[in-house]
Design a protein around this motif. Structure first.
Motif, mmCIF file in Angstrom:
data_model
loop_
_atom_site.group_PDB
_atom_site.id
_atom_site.type_symbol
_atom_site.label_atom_id
_atom_site.label_comp_id
_atom_site.label_asym_id
_atom_site.label_seq_id
_atom_site.Cartn_x
_atom_site.Cartn_y
_atom_site.Cartn_z
ATOM 1 N N ARG A 312 0.750 -1.193 -0.097
ATOM 2 C CA ARG A 312 0.034 -0.054 -0.155
ATOM 3 C C ARG A 312 0.854 1.110 -0.032
ATOM 4 O O ARG A 312 0.377 2.356 -0.124
ATOM 5 N N HIS A 313 2.260 1.013 0.245
ATOM 6 C CA HIS A 313 3.134 2.112 0.233
ATOM 7 C C HIS A 313 4.212 1.985 -0.877
ATOM 8 O O HIS A 313 5.198 2.029 -0.601
ATOM 9 N N LYS A 314 3.595 2.067 -2.323
ATOM 10 C CA LYS A 314 4.630 1.567 -3.369
ATOM 11 C C LYS A 314 5.824 2.559 -3.421
ATOM 12 O O LYS A 314 7.029 2.100 -3.318
ATOM 13 N N ALA A 315 5.893 3.759 -3.403
ATOM 14 C CA ALA A 315 6.840 4.846 -3.334
ATOM 15 C C ALA A 315 7.661 4.457 -2.352
ATOM 16 O O ALA A 315 8.929 4.747 -2.528
ATOM 17 N N GLU A 316 7.377 4.303 -1.028
ATOM 18 C CA GLU A 316 8.268 4.254 -0.128
ATOM 19 C C GLU A 316 8.888 2.905 -0.129
ATOM 20 O O GLU A 316 10.319 2.823 0.065
ATOM 21 N N ALA A 317 8.140 1.965 -0.515
ATOM 22 C CA ALA A 317 8.764 0.782 -0.722
ATOM 23 C C ALA A 317 9.885 0.520 -1.814
ATOM 24 O O ALA A 317 11.039 -0.054 -1.527
#
Length: 412
Positions: A312-317
């Motif tokens: 749910r946090h693609k950018a952070e991952a």
């Protein structure tokens, strides 16, 4: 950072850590990235704390499973549902493919993870899908396989690392006569058998050239040179612990750690284990020679960090994945785990690691089993059992090799 050790039942492990769950009390306003893997929890703590310092808005919640053997099932189940991690340690090569083909992982490219552009293609291949050629993980380690020895036991018995095969056997005879087990090795945990066979046998069958011939179907594993290589397990049996087929991997580690055995054939990962559990033992390494001369040191890429396609946090991952591909992380990994980082350009400061690096550069080869681990059951599983039967005297080396050929023929 919270790092839980997952020693609970599968269902509890999967439901305990949903992807990118919102921060709990004490972490208000932070994004939580969950990471699954295996190994000592203190190592994850130390490494990921550095990322949290650089990114105060992120909490890395790493979960370390007690044994890597249970991990595959737990990860597969977690990624199939909605309770898997944001990122996870992935197996290399053949063992990666089921997750790729099931669509569980996010393909990575140099736009999101710039460091991937610098990785050696041979290392990166272990993190790619076989069918689509896309990269699905940031490789984290390169392992080598060798003999680790106790320097004090060698010195006390007037022994030096052998330069010839005859010298290796003479040293083993000398140790055995003094009541010291020459090689701490156990055949009860069959996954170790191809590893040890490779340590003593790779140079016998000719290393990478032979593997290329098998892949091209010019040769088979029943070739006399390969049979001779795996037959080293039989020839060296007098120098292994008594009832070697009943000795576990952990038993063998204890024999070496306690000073009851002088040598341990195993992977580079053992340096960190023995450094923590046998602090008074000064370690050395060598590559076993063959009757023909110089031995070869097998090695392999040991997995990668992948991103859950459902995060749910693609950018952070992806930002975290980019850091995992950086030299900063590579140096942390090498210094913390005493293992070669897969990140290019990272030079180990540890003298023993540097010695291994030089040996691998000069005489490195591919660990054969990882190249032939496809199939259902996998050829690695089939051959591990066959080698165990060989140690028990129920199969000859040639028959064990023929079982590997039969398994490989179902998918090659």
């Amino acid at each position: 950072m919270r790092l839980a050790v997952a020693a609970v039942a599968l269902a509890a492990a999967v439901t305990a850590c949903a992807p990118s769950t919102t921060a709990s009390a004490g972490h208000q306003g932070k994004i939580t990235l969950s990471v699954w893997g295996w190994g000592p929890e203190a190592n994850f703590d130390k490494m990921f704390a550095e990322y949290e310092k650089l990114n105060p808005g992120v909490d890395v919640d790493a979960r370390s499973f007690t044994t890597s053997t249970e991990y595959d099932t737990i990860l597969s189940t977690g990624l199939a549902g909605d309770s898997g991690p944001d990122l996870a340690w992935l197996r290399a090569g053949p063992q990666l493919q089921p997750l790729v083909e099931a669509g569980r992982l996010l393909p990575l490219d140099t736009k999101d993870v710039p460091g991937l552009a610098d990785f050696d293609e041979g290392v990166l291949r272990a993190a790619k899908g076989d069918k689509d050629g896309k990269v699905y993980g940031v490789p984290f380690a390169v392992q080598t396989l060798q003999v680790i020895y106790n320097k004090k036991i060698f010195a006390d018995n007037g022994i030096t690392p052998p330069k010839t095969y005859a010298e290796m056997l003479a040293s083993a005879d000398k140790l055995k006569a003094k009541g010291v087990i020459p090689f701490a090795f156990g055949g009860k945990d069959d996954w170790m058998l191809p590893i040890v066979a490779s340590i003593f046998g790779t140079a016998h069958w000719g290393g990478d050239e032979f593997l290329a011939d098998v892949k091209a179907k010019r040769k088979k594993f029943a070739d006399p040179r390969f049979v001779e290589g795996i037959d080293q397990l039989n020839k060296l049996k007098p120098y292994f612990p008594e009832n070697v087929a009943g000795v576990s991997y952990t038993d063998a580690q204890i024999l070496f750690s306690s000073g009851k055995a002088a040598m341990f054939p195993g992977g580079l990962w053992e340096l960190n284990f023995f450094g923590e559990n046998a602090k008074d033992v000064e370690l050395g390494v060598f590559t076993p020679p063959t009757p023909e001369g110089q031995g070869l040191m097998p090695g392999f890429t040991d997995g990668s960090y992948g991103v859950n396609v459902k995060t749910r946090h693609k950018a952070e991952a992806l930002k975290f994945a980019a850091w995992l591909a950086s030299k900063d992380y590579g140096r942390l990994y090498t210094d913390t785990l005493r293992i070669f980082s897969a990140v290019p350009g990272v030079t180990p400061e540890d003298p023993l690691l540097a010695e291994v690096a030089t040996a691998f550069d000069q005489h490195g080869a591919t660990y054969f089993m990882n190249e032939f681990a496809y199939g259902n059951p996998s050829s690695a599983a089939v051959f591990s059992k066959a080698l165990q039967e060989m140690l028990l005297g129920r199969l000859t080396a040639k028959e064990a090799a023929e079982q590997l050929d039969e398994s490989v023929s179902t998918w090659l």
